[in-house]
Enzyme design. Sequence first.
Site, mmCIF file in Angstrom:
data_model
loop_
_atom_site.group_PDB
_atom_site.id
_atom_site.type_symbol
_atom_site.label_atom_id
_atom_site.label_comp_id
_atom_site.label_asym_id
_atom_site.label_seq_id
_atom_site.Cartn_x
_atom_site.Cartn_y
_atom_site.Cartn_z
ATOM 1 C CE1 TYR A 32 0.804 2.645 -16.507
ATOM 2 C CE2 TYR A 32 0.391 0.489 -15.541
ATOM 3 C CZ TYR A 32 0.636 1.290 -16.634
ATOM 4 O OH TYR A 32 0.692 0.730 -17.881
ATOM 5 C CG LEU A 33 -5.427 5.096 -10.826
ATOM 6 C CD1 LEU A 33 -6.722 5.917 -10.866
ATOM 7 C CD2 LEU A 33 -4.939 4.922 -9.398
ATOM 8 C CG HIS A 37 -5.281 1.738 -7.623
ATOM 9 N ND1 HIS A 37 -4.517 1.261 -8.664
ATOM 10 C CD2 HIS A 37 -4.431 1.958 -6.604
ATOM 11 C CE1 HIS A 37 -3.254 1.201 -8.291
ATOM 12 N NE2 HIS A 37 -3.162 1.610 -7.047
ATOM 13 C CD GLN A 61 5.620 4.339 -0.762
ATOM 14 O OE1 GLN A 61 4.934 5.265 -0.317
ATOM 15 N NE2 GLN A 61 5.075 3.175 -1.087
ATOM 16 C CE LYS A 148 -0.777 -5.705 -4.995
ATOM 17 N NZ LYS A 148 0.602 -5.509 -4.610
ATOM 18 C CB VAL A 175 -9.065 -6.530 -7.400
ATOM 19 C CG1 VAL A 175 -9.668 -6.760 -8.777
ATOM 20 C CG2 VAL A 175 -10.060 -5.782 -6.512
ATOM 21 C CG MET A 183 -5.656 -6.925 -10.690
ATOM 22 S SD MET A 183 -6.841 -5.817 -11.446
ATOM 23 C CE MET A 183 -7.624 -7.001 -12.526
HETATM 24 O O1 PAF Z 1 0.056 1.475 -1.403
HETATM 25 C C1 PAF Z 1 0.507 2.465 -2.007
HETATM 26 O O2 PAF Z 1 0.251 2.677 -3.181
HETATM 27 C C2 PAF Z 1 1.419 3.435 -1.239
HETATM 28 O O3 PAF Z 1 2.219 2.753 -0.346
HETATM 29 C C3 PAF Z 1 0.663 4.580 -0.569
HETATM 30 C C4 PAF Z 1 -0.264 4.068 0.531
HETATM 31 C C5 PAF Z 1 -0.137 5.352 -1.595
HETATM 32 C C6 PAF Z 1 1.660 5.540 0.093
HETATM 33 O O4 PAF Z 1 2.524 6.101 -0.837
#
Ligand code: PAF
Length: 289
Positions: A32-33, A37, A61, A148, A175, A183
């Site tokens: 979901y960039l 990113h 996570q 962030k 950003v 963002m």
């Molecule tokens: O920051 C994130 O999007 C996530 O914590 C990562 C570093 C891709 C690990 O899943």
Amino acid sequence: MKIVKTIAELRSTLAGPRANGARIGFVPTMGYLHRGHISLVEISKQHSDYQVMSIFVNRIQFNDPKDFETYPVDLKRDFDMAEAAGVDAVFLPDDAEMYRAQRTFVDIELLTNHLCGAHRPGHFRGVYTVVCKLFNIVQPDVSVFGQKDIQQAITIERMVADLNIPVRIIIAPIVREPDGLAMSSRNKHLGAEVRERAVVISRSLRRAEELIAQGVRSAGDITASMREIIESGGPSAIDYISMVRYDDLQPVDRLEDPSVIAVASFFGSTRLIDNMIINKTNGGYACIW
Ligand code: PAF
């Protein structure tokens, strides 16, 4: 741009560029960039020759299963954005490829007992485990993380040093939307009215910067003033507004060099985070946010 789904395929994809002397840059994401990113890819390109991006929504996570289920996904758009940014290979594993029968997990002592670590039990263990695995899979020369998620970025620097992982970590600036909101893929969940109110988070950081410039050094005074501003936007909850030392992320009573001021607050049901890094300069303190 190549899209590869298995570890074996990624390793063989990277063998050629690596044999030709290319330095591998790596940006791990959960997809979901957004422009944040893409800025990480741009920074990675300044330090390496071949760009790998992972897109993997890392179940382990998420301390809240609902957050995992509702995490936004739009792969078609992600591929278009990654390709336009100059990504050479996207690593898109599924859960089974990453976690067959995982019994080994990575954790970091002390640095996660405060800030998001205190409010999201198990979150960082999931992050360190996946990032450590991704580093072993990709074996990048350089990897870029956004400011962030400051606790994530600082502790990954520590993990890499403690575990002797040969990768250079770069922390990239936040950003922001034109009104200051940092963002985040989660901003999609904010309705228009809530989105407008959420701007108080970045306003509170601006206030902290002003107070520091005026000579205020007390963490209590600075965070109380920030709390007033955030409360004026009607958050559903405030997890923390905290001043911590940069190196070990422990709370401080007075500004130290370097420090971090970090905020986590719910607007509607969306949890938003933001922060600033404060460094001493010749004439005072520089706030990076
Ligand atoms: O920051 C994130 O999007 C996530 O914590 C990562 C570093 C891709 C690990 O899943």
